[in-house]
Each structure stands twice: as structure tokens, then as C-alpha cells.
Design a protein around this motif. Structure first.
Motif, PDB file in Angstrom:
ATOM      1  N   TRP A  77       0.823  -1.209   0.000  1.00 27.33           N
ATOM      2  CA  TRP A  77       0.000   0.000   0.000  1.00 27.33           C
ATOM      3  C   TRP A  77       0.862   1.266   0.000  1.00 27.33           C
ATOM      4  O   TRP A  77       0.400   2.332  -0.394  1.00 27.33           O
ATOM      5  N   LEU A  78       2.111   1.169   0.384  1.00 24.71           N
ATOM      6  CA  LEU A  78       3.035   2.298   0.344  1.00 24.71           C
ATOM      7  C   LEU A  78       3.941   2.219  -0.884  1.00 24.71           C
ATOM      8  O   LEU A  78       4.224   3.238  -1.521  1.00 24.71           O
ATOM      9  N   ARG A  79       4.377   1.007  -1.241  1.00 22.53           N
ATOM     10  CA  ARG A  79       5.288   0.824  -2.362  1.00 22.53           C
ATOM     11  C   ARG A  79       4.665   1.249  -3.690  1.00 22.53           C
ATOM     12  O   ARG A  79       5.280   1.961  -4.472  1.00 22.53           O
ATOM     13  N   LEU A  80       3.431   0.838  -3.955  1.00 24.19           N
ATOM     14  CA  LEU A  80       2.792   1.132  -5.237  1.00 24.19           C
ATOM     15  C   LEU A  80       2.636   2.633  -5.486  1.00 24.19           C
ATOM     16  O   LEU A  80       2.986   3.105  -6.580  1.00 24.19           O
ATOM     17  N   PRO A  81       2.137   3.425  -4.544  1.00 25.83           N
ATOM     18  CA  PRO A  81       2.064   4.867  -4.799  1.00 25.83           C
ATOM     19  C   PRO A  81       3.441   5.503  -5.046  1.00 25.83           C
ATOM     20  O   PRO A  81       3.570   6.408  -5.883  1.00 25.83           O
ATOM     21  N   LEU A  82       4.452   5.027  -4.336  1.00 19.87           N
ATOM     22  CA  LEU A  82       5.803   5.545  -4.562  1.00 19.87           C
ATOM     23  C   LEU A  82       6.280   5.208  -5.976  1.00 19.87           C
ATOM     24  O   LEU A  82       6.853   6.053  -6.666  1.00 19.87           O
ATOM     25  N   GLN A  83       6.034   3.992  -6.402  1.00 21.73           N
ATOM     26  CA  GLN A  83       6.437   3.576  -7.742  1.00 21.73           C
ATOM     27  C   GLN A  83       5.688   4.377  -8.821  1.00 21.73           C
ATOM     28  O   GLN A  83       6.285   4.816  -9.801  1.00 21.73           O
ATOM     29  N   LEU A  84       4.396   4.583  -8.613  1.00 15.40           N
ATOM     30  CA  LEU A  84       3.607   5.355  -9.571  1.00 15.40           C
ATOM     31  C   LEU A  84       4.066   6.811  -9.634  1.00 15.40           C
ATOM     32  O   LEU A  84       4.128   7.401 -10.719  1.00 15.40           O
ATOM     33  N   ALA A  85       4.410   7.383  -8.494  1.00 15.18           N
ATOM     34  CA  ALA A  85       4.913   8.763  -8.475  1.00 15.18           C
ATOM     35  C   ALA A  85       6.230   8.860  -9.243  1.00 15.18           C
ATOM     36  O   ALA A  85       6.460   9.836  -9.976  1.00 15.18           O
ATOM     37  N   CYS A  86       7.073   7.859  -9.110  1.00 13.76           N
ATOM     38  CA  CYS A  86       8.340   7.860  -9.850  1.00 13.76           C
ATOM     39  C   CYS A  86       8.100   7.737 -11.355  1.00 13.76           C
ATOM     40  O   CYS A  86       8.726   8.454 -12.153  1.00 13.76           O
ATOM     41  N   LEU A  87       7.196   6.852 -11.744  1.00 19.84           N
ATOM     42  CA  LEU A  87       6.858   6.731 -13.167  1.00 19.84           C
ATOM     43  C   LEU A  87       6.279   8.032 -13.708  1.00 19.84           C
ATOM     44  O   LEU A  87       6.589   8.443 -14.824  1.00 19.84           O
ATOM     45  N   TYR A  88       5.449   8.680 -12.917  1.00 22.84           N
ATOM     46  CA  TYR A  88       4.873   9.976 -13.300  1.00 22.84           C
ATOM     47  C   TYR A  88       6.001  10.979 -13.574  1.00 22.84           C
ATOM     48  O   TYR A  88       5.976  11.689 -14.583  1.00 22.84           O
ATOM     49  N   GLY A  89       6.974  11.035 -12.679  1.00 25.37           N
ATOM     50  CA  GLY A  89       8.085  11.968 -12.849  1.00 25.37           C
ATOM     51  C   GLY A  89       8.862  11.722 -14.122  1.00 25.37           C
ATOM     52  O   GLY A  89       9.262  12.663 -14.811  1.00 25.37           O
ATOM     53  N   ILE A  90       9.070  10.467 -14.462  1.00 25.02           N
ATOM     54  CA  ILE A  90       9.812  10.136 -15.683  1.00 25.02           C
ATOM     55  C   ILE A  90       9.006  10.489 -16.928  1.00 25.02           C
ATOM     56  O   ILE A  90       9.467  11.195 -17.818  1.00 25.02           O
ATOM     57  N   VAL A  91       7.785   9.978 -16.997  1.00 28.15           N
ATOM     58  CA  VAL A  91       6.962  10.139 -18.198  1.00 28.15           C
ATOM     59  C   VAL A  91       6.636  11.611 -18.463  1.00 28.15           C
ATOM     60  O   VAL A  91       6.805  12.112 -19.585  1.00 28.15           O
ATOM     61  N   PHE A  92       6.200  12.315 -17.435  1.00 29.48           N
ATOM     62  CA  PHE A  92       5.732  13.671 -17.672  1.00 29.48           C
ATOM     63  C   PHE A  92       6.858  14.691 -17.794  1.00 29.48           C
ATOM     64  O   PHE A  92       6.646  15.767 -18.354  1.00 29.48           O
ATOM     65  N   THR A  93       8.055  14.359 -17.349  1.00 29.46           N
ATOM     66  CA  THR A  93       9.181  15.242 -17.626  1.00 29.46           C
ATOM     67  C   THR A  93       9.445  15.253 -19.126  1.00 29.46           C
ATOM     68  O   THR A  93       9.577  16.314 -19.738  1.00 29.46           O
ATOM     69  N   GLY A  94       9.520  14.077 -19.722  1.00 33.48           N
ATOM     70  CA  GLY A  94       9.749  13.991 -21.164  1.00 33.48           C
ATOM     71  C   GLY A  94       8.631  14.622 -21.966  1.00 33.48           C
ATOM     72  O   GLY A  94       8.879  15.386 -22.912  1.00 33.48           O
ATOM     73  N   LEU A  95       7.386  14.338 -21.586  1.00 32.73           N
ATOM     74  CA  LEU A  95       6.256  14.915 -22.321  1.00 32.73           C
ATOM     75  C   LEU A  95       6.228  16.442 -22.212  1.00 32.73           C
ATOM     76  O   LEU A  95       5.923  17.132 -23.186  1.00 32.73           O
TER      77      LEU A  95
END
Length: 151
Positions: free
Chosen positions: A93-111
């Protein structure tokens, strides 16, 4: 952008240090050095940035376009944090939101770099590939150090 990356990067280093993970804190500390690789490739390729005559340019930085330094830095910082969340955080329940936030940072920086007209799609794609190679090296180093420490 830099304030957002610093707001994640510096507390991440501090948290890893507090969790008695000094080698991993050091890996996160050196992760932005991938910017040097970006600078070297930019000098070799010397590709011009998008022109206001071709695309809408909101952010008009100077210098070469390929690869996107912002994207490489995001892949390295957020990618390493995603890896560390995967191996260190036991509660899903803590790991998944952290992982999603990291993916968000990667994807939306490039976009965002494409949307603002600072880079072409291929600049961001190349940065993701180069960043992923550097990230793989950091993860391999972590796994080698952790394995050696356990033996």
C-alpha cells in the motif's frame, strides 16, 4: 524542473541515510551526473532545437537539443527511486504509490519537454534510452555492492 527534482532528490538522499543505506544514498547522490553524459552527447550530435516556425515554443533554451538533459536526469533520479522503493519498501500500500509517483516523474518530464517546444520526440526518446542504460549501470552497481556486503 530543477526545483521539483531537488524537492525529491535531496530528501531521498537524507531518507536513505537515515535508513542506514549509505551506499544507496551515495548512488542517488551521483545519479544526476548523467547530465554529464547528456552534455557530451549534445556536443557530439549538435542538433538544433525545435524552431518557433515549426512548432509552438514556450520554453526556448539555448544549446543543442539531442538528448534531453531534463529527461536523462528524471530517468536517473526517479528510476533509481523506483528501484529502491521496489527493493526497500515491504508494504504494497506504500510501495505502489511511490512507484507510480516515480513513473509519473519520468513520463511527464519527457512529455513536458516536448509540449513546451524545447525538444523533439526523438530527443526525449534518446534521453530515455541513454538514461536507462546509465540507470542499469547504477542498479548493477547496487546489486554488486549489496551482494558483496552480504557475503
Amino acid at each position: 524542473d530543477l526545483p521539483f527534482a531537488l524537492a525529491v532528490w535531496l530528501p531521498g538522499i537524507a531518507l536513505l541515510w537515515l535508513l542506514r543505506q549509505p551506499m544507496r544514498a551515495f548512488l542517488l547522490l551521483i545519479a544526476p551526473l548523467g547530465w554529464a553524459a547528456s552534455t557530451a552527447v549534445k556536443a557530439l550530435v549538435d542538433r538544433p532545437r525545435p524552431s518557433p516556425h515549426l512548432v509552438r515554443v514556450v520554453d526556448a533554451p539555448s544549446g543543442s537539443s539531442f538528448p534531453s538533459g531534463h529527461t536523462i536526469t528524471a530517468v536517473l533520479i526517479f528510476g533509481l527511486l523506483l528501484y529502491l522503493a521496489t527493493v526497500l519498501v515491504q508494504r504494497p500500500w506504500l510501495r505502489l504509490p511511490l512507484q507510480l509517483a516515480c513513473l509519473y516523474g519520468i513520463v511527464f518530464t519527457g512529455l513536458a519537454r516536448i509540449y513546451n517546444g524545447a525538444h523533439w520526440l526523438s530527443d526525449v526518446y534518446g534521453a530515455v534510452v541513454l538514461g536507462a542504460l546509465l540507470l542499469a549501470a547504477l542498479i548493477a552497481l547496487d546489486r554488486l555492492v549489496i551482494s558483496a556486503a552480504r557475503e
